[in-house]
Structure formats: C-alpha cells, structure tokens
Design an enzyme around this catalytic site. Structure first.
Site, PDB file in Angstrom:
ATOM      1  N   THR A 255       0.964  -1.076   0.076  1.00  0.00           N
ATOM      2  CA  THR A 255      -0.051  -0.134  -0.149  1.00  0.00           C
ATOM      3  C   THR A 255       0.818   1.079   0.046  1.00  0.00           C
ATOM      4  O   THR A 255       2.175   1.325   0.443  1.00  0.00           O
ATOM      5  CB  THR A 255      -1.153   0.081   1.199  1.00  0.00           C
ATOM      6  OG1 THR A 255      -1.787   1.125   1.203  1.00  0.00           O
ATOM      7  CG2 THR A 255      -0.032   0.086   2.645  1.00  0.00           C
TER       8      THR A 255
ATOM      9  N   GLU B 145      -5.002  -2.607   4.431  1.00  0.00           N
ATOM     10  CA  GLU B 145      -4.660  -3.233   5.805  1.00  0.00           C
ATOM     11  C   GLU B 145      -5.749  -4.000   6.444  1.00  0.00           C
ATOM     12  O   GLU B 145      -5.616  -4.721   7.506  1.00  0.00           O
ATOM     13  CB  GLU B 145      -4.213  -1.931   6.884  1.00  0.00           C
ATOM     14  CG  GLU B 145      -2.886  -1.237   6.573  1.00  0.00           C
ATOM     15  CD  GLU B 145      -3.016  -0.189   5.523  1.00  0.00           C
ATOM     16  OE1 GLU B 145      -1.788   0.585   5.583  1.00  0.00           O
ATOM     17  OE2 GLU B 145      -4.052  -0.130   4.739  1.00  0.00           O
TER      18      GLU B 145
ATOM     19  N   LYS C 152      -7.160  10.300  -3.705  1.00  0.00           N
ATOM     20  CA  LYS C 152      -7.741   9.146  -4.203  1.00  0.00           C
ATOM     21  C   LYS C 152      -8.255   9.213  -5.615  1.00  0.00           C
ATOM     22  O   LYS C 152      -9.222  10.100  -5.872  1.00  0.00           O
ATOM     23  CB  LYS C 152      -8.491   8.597  -3.215  1.00  0.00           C
ATOM     24  CG  LYS C 152      -8.147   8.095  -1.923  1.00  0.00           C
ATOM     25  CD  LYS C 152      -9.166   7.324  -1.261  1.00  0.00           C
ATOM     26  CE  LYS C 152      -8.597   6.758  -0.001  1.00  0.00           C
ATOM     27  NZ  LYS C 152      -9.768   6.005   0.703  1.00  0.00           N
TER      28      LYS C 152
ATOM     29  N   TRP D  41      -3.922   5.572  -5.155  1.00  0.00           N
ATOM     30  CA  TRP D  41      -3.711   6.854  -3.887  1.00  0.00           C
ATOM     31  C   TRP D  41      -2.568   7.252  -4.599  1.00  0.00           C
ATOM     32  O   TRP D  41      -1.760   6.930  -5.018  1.00  0.00           O
ATOM     33  CB  TRP D  41      -3.533   6.045  -2.845  1.00  0.00           C
ATOM     34  CG  TRP D  41      -4.487   5.670  -1.946  1.00  0.00           C
ATOM     35  CD1 TRP D  41      -5.712   5.451  -2.487  1.00  0.00           C
ATOM     36  CD2 TRP D  41      -4.932   5.334  -0.813  1.00  0.00           C
ATOM     37  NE1 TRP D  41      -6.737   5.002  -1.660  1.00  0.00           N
ATOM     38  CE2 TRP D  41      -5.997   4.810  -0.258  1.00  0.00           C
ATOM     39  CE3 TRP D  41      -3.773   5.389   0.486  1.00  0.00           C
ATOM     40  CZ2 TRP D  41      -6.573   4.516   0.974  1.00  0.00           C
ATOM     41  CZ3 TRP D  41      -4.345   5.054   1.824  1.00  0.00           C
ATOM     42  CH2 TRP D  41      -5.385   4.631   2.032  1.00  0.00           C
TER      43      TRP D  41
END
Length: 541
Positions: A185, A330, A437, A442
């Site tokens: 991420t 996550e 976003k 992202w």
C-alpha cells in the site's frame, strides 16, 4: 475442558477444493490479453492449479517464497492465486500502474524469487528486470504462440511450464497463521508498505464477505470483479466466489464501459465491484448507446467515495443498486458495506438516500470506533466526527519487513476522519493525511510537493485533491514562484515526467503570491481549500 471437534486448518487451498467438489461444472470465463474469450470450469481450474503447483516447486519455490504476479484479472492469474499460496509460498500481487522504479523497489523489498506477468506488461518487465536481482525466473502468462520478444534472463512460457506437469497434487496441511499473500500500500510518506495476509485471515474475510449484509453472494450469482486482482486481491472476490460456487467472469484489461457491458450481457453477470470511475464509464456507454443491463442486480463501489449523482442515475434510470463499501489494504480490504436493515425499508426516498450515501456498517469480524485527539471514544450519533480506528480478524498487526506495530492499544488507526450513527453506519468525512484518491489509486501529496519544489523556479508548493467528475479526485498543484522567476504551468508539469507514474501528475497548476500557514508553520490546507472554493478544472481539450 476443550471441545471435541475436528481441528481443520483454515487454508486457501480448501476453497478451490470445495469449488471443484461441489461446483465443479460452474464456469470461469476470461477475456484474455491475447484476444479470445476463454472458458473452463472450477474442476479444470483446480487441475491446472495443481499442475502449476508442481511446476513452481520444480523451479525451487518453497514455504515462504515470495512469487510475484503482474497481471490483469484472468484465468491464469486465478490459478496462480491458489497454486502459489497452496504450496505454502506467498502470492505477491504487484500493481503495474505504479512508476517502474516503484515496481522494482517493491519486488526487491519482497525479495520475489519468481515473477509471473501478462504479456501486455512485457515492456515494463524488460525495463525492471536488471534492477531485480532476486528474481530467478520470469514467467510470461501466455502460450508459445504469444511469447514476447524481450531480453529477460530465464524467461519461461507459462503454458509450456505446466503442460508437462501432473494434475495430481496433494495440498499440504499448512499452519493457518502462515502467510498466504502480500500486497503493498502507498499514499503516505516514504516507500510503499507491505501487508502480509495469512491463510486464516483470507478465509475468514472470504466467509464474512459472502454474508447477506455484506456482498450477499451465492452459487446463483455471476460475479465480475472489475477491481483488479492487484488491488487488494480484487477485494477478495477470487476467494469468495469459489467459496460459494458463483460463476466468475474476468474482464482482463477491458475496463472500458463498452467492453464491460458486452461481458455483463453475454455472461449474465448479476454482481460486480469496482471504483467509481468504472461505473461512470459504464453509465456513459449505456446512455450513449441506449442500452440496458438486463441481468446486473447490484454493484459494489469502493476505493473512493461514490458521487451521489452516479448512484441516483443507476437507480432511477436502470433500476440498479450501487452499494457503498469502505476498506483498506490493511483490512484485506473489507471494512463496511452499506446494506439497509429492515427498519430502513419503509423510509421515503430522500431519507433512504441519506443512508445509502454512507459507507455502511461492518460485517461480523470487524469492529470500529471513533475517537477524539485524546483517544476517548466518541458517541455514535451520526454527527460527531473523529479519528477512525478498526480491529478485527483480517486487520493488519504489523507491516512486512517492519519491526514496529502501527496499532494503538490494539486498534489500527486508519488515518480517516469519520462518524458513526447509532446503527453503526459509517460516514467518512475527511482524512487526517492528505492522500489524493484518483480513479481507485492513491497519490501522495507530499511526493508531488517535493517534486515541485525541486524545480529551480519554485519557492513553495502545495498539492490538493479536488473533486473531479470522472476520477473522484485529481491533484491540483498550488505554486509560489521564486522572486524574479517566470516559470509556466507547462514547464511545471513537464518537470514531473519520468519522476512519477502518469496518473500521479497534477491535473492543473495555479500560481499564487503566498500559501497560507498554520501557527506551527505548516501549510494550512483547510485555509487553502477555502481560498480555492471557486476553482474549476479547465475544460478538456
């Protein structure tokens, strides 16, 4: 006293075994990179996954080996999901939309030993291969006729690799807490961070995702995951669909509205999931062509907030429900899904829509709380906003290759600001970090600012994510020129070339004499947003 029940480990391979045994004739349909539609069954997919497992072991893969995939949603990618995790190795899905240097950094951080790729990414593979010394084999996910002509050491043809392998393989009885897959991420400062999922967390996530108040999937559904398999494992759908025996339809790289419409109709799709940009493209195609979706019943939207107008259009014009969902890498990623309770069914249209635009409530396995700056839990009144914390059976405990834990008193701080009503419905109101976003991706505002300020003519810069009709948000760069400098918008944008992925480059640049700051000297983006309240994106050329 302990219970007298069987102790069967919760492992990924058991999902595909179940699909073969009880839904063996259910189809998996793929739009291939090579062009034709490919179709086969769960039973055939299981056999080929076992062949792939045998092949990977012969290449030296072992328990804990990281094996990367750089691929679209298709049948070979599906096979590798199960073959890799099934032998005790780790399926590392890599996002090909990242800048090449980020891709190679991620591959090196994971220490991938094998990388499997779709041929549409051949140029990317050729460029990063010299920077990835840990990769011993590069597997092109195609047949001999479509092998790419690239200079890569130990280049292997996937179909040749598995063709000579036996269809007989006994999946090992793994520790359910062992790692099954790895996703990275980004969007904050520094390098991307790895999230390492376990077999147990993955299977529990798949079970809870299928529940009626979550994705509500069954063996009667036809599921088309538009969300890529390199985006948090396509939100778990390659696990949830075979778990319930749903037909799977993979779109490959055909993400445009017309291509998706053709698959929806030809395969009788009932359920799909993707980011708002995808559904905007589908809506535009429906309006332009005068077409209707005859089988689609529900669409899940996540990755970014869905514009209310988009939800209304699908509901009013086509009778299709778009459900909000919220999650994070996550969180594997499912955190909430917006499904009404029985008491909400009698609400009038206006009140019901106020509920529908929220991010929803958590399924069993996830717990949320909203806290103030001191960590005190705030009331669930649908009004009071604070920092969103989460814990659960498929929530991160520690990042890959990191010694410290991100948890605070056993809760994961999401970085979002939100409120929750008395029924548990979550509404994201802001984010504590200025992550942009855009189209489901992202973008780090800090990275954009640092690049801008590396230009010789720039004194200061601030990057903001502003609402965009197509991409949900796009980055706007606000720049203060150095005294005596007359740098242009075009020169600033050109400065980003080769430094970030194309989708990260700001949509526009505006120049100001001064950027507002807080009392502590930080850029006040709250004030800056107010000052730019009348800003409108330039008309597309």
């Amino acid at each position: 006293m302990q219970g007298k029940m069987m102790n069967q480990p919760l492992i990924v391979s058991s999902i595909l075994e179940h699909a073969e045994r009880y839904h063996g004739d259910t189809e998996i349909v793929s739009q291939t990179v090579e062009g034709p539609i490919h179709r086969y069954t769960y039973a055939e997919a299981h056999k080929r996954s076992k062949q792939a497992a045998n092949a990977l072991l012969k290449l030296g893969a072992d328990t804990g080996s990281r094996i990367a995939t750089l691929a679209w949603n298709n049948f070979r990618h599906f096979e590798l999901y199960y073959a890799i995790s099934g032998i005790g190795a780790i399926t590392h899905t890599v996002n090909p939309r990242l800048f090449p240097e980020q891709v190679s950094w991620i591959v090196n951080d994971a220490e991938d030993q094998i990388l499997c790729f779709d041929t549409s990414f051949s140029t990317l593979i050729e460029s990063i291969a010299p920077q990835c010394p840990s990769v011993k084999y590069w597997i092109a996910m195609t047949n001999r006729d479509h092998m790419p002509d690239i200079r890569v050491p130990n280049l292997v043809c996937y179909e040749d690799l598995i063709a000579s392998e036996s269809e007989e393989f006994t999946w090992p009885r793994l520790d359910e807490n062992s790692a099954s897959s790895l996703c990275y991420t980004s969007g904050t400062t520094g390098n991307p961070k790895g999230v390492l999922y376990s077999h147990r967390s993955t299977l529990l996530h798949a079970l809870s995702s299928a529940l009626p108040d979550a994705m509500n999937l069954s063996g009667r559904d036809v599921v088309l995951p538009v969300v890529p398999m390199f985006h948090v494992n396509a939100w778990g759908l390659p696990y949830t669909a075979p778990l319930v025996g749903a037909k799977l339809v993979f779109p490959g790289d055909g993400m445009d509205g017309e291509s998706l419409y053709q698959l929806f109709e030809s395969e009788g799709v009932t359920f799909s999931a993707g980011v708002p940009t995808v559904w905007l493209g589908v809506l535009q195609h429906l309006r332009n062509s005068g077409s209707k979706l005859s089988t689609v019943e529900r669409m899940i939207v996540g990755g970014a907030a869905c514009p209310p107008a988009l939800m209304q259009s699908f509901r009013d014009e086509y009778g299709i429900t778009i459900q909000h969902a919220w999650g994070m890498t996550e969180l594997s990623p499912l955190g909430t899904v917006n499904t009404p309770k029985s008491k909400h069914l009698g609400l009038d249209d206006e009140e019901r829509f106020k509920l529908d635009i929220k991010q929803g409530r958590p399924p069993f396995g996830i717990d949320l709380k909203i806290v103030d700056d001191n960590g005190n839990e705030l009331p669930r009144d649908g009004q009071t906003s604070g920092d969103l914390l989460v814990r659960g059976y498929w929530v991160i405990d520690q990042y890959y290759n990191k010694d410290d834990s991100p948890l605070v008193d056993g809760w994961f701080p999401t970085g979002d600001v939100a409120n929750q009503d008395k029924d548990g419905y979550l509404q994201i109101t802001d984010r504590s970090k200025d992550v942009i976003k855009s189209g489901g991706e992202w973008i780090s505002s800090i990275e954009l600012e640092n690049i801008a300020m590396s230009h010789a003519a720039v004194s200061e810069a601030a990057a903001l994510g502003l609402s965009h009709d197509k991409w949900d948000e796009r980055p706007l760069l606000v720049v203060v020129r150095k005294a005596g400098q007359d740098v242009s918008r075009e020169e600033i944008l050109a400065h980003y070339q080769g430094k970030v992925a194309k989708f990260c480059i700001p949509e526009d640049v505006i120049f100001v004499d001064e950027i507002p700051h807080t009392a502590t000297g930080k850029v006040s983006k709250v004030t800056l947003r107010k000052q730019l309240s009348d800003y409108r994106w330039p008309a597309p050329k």
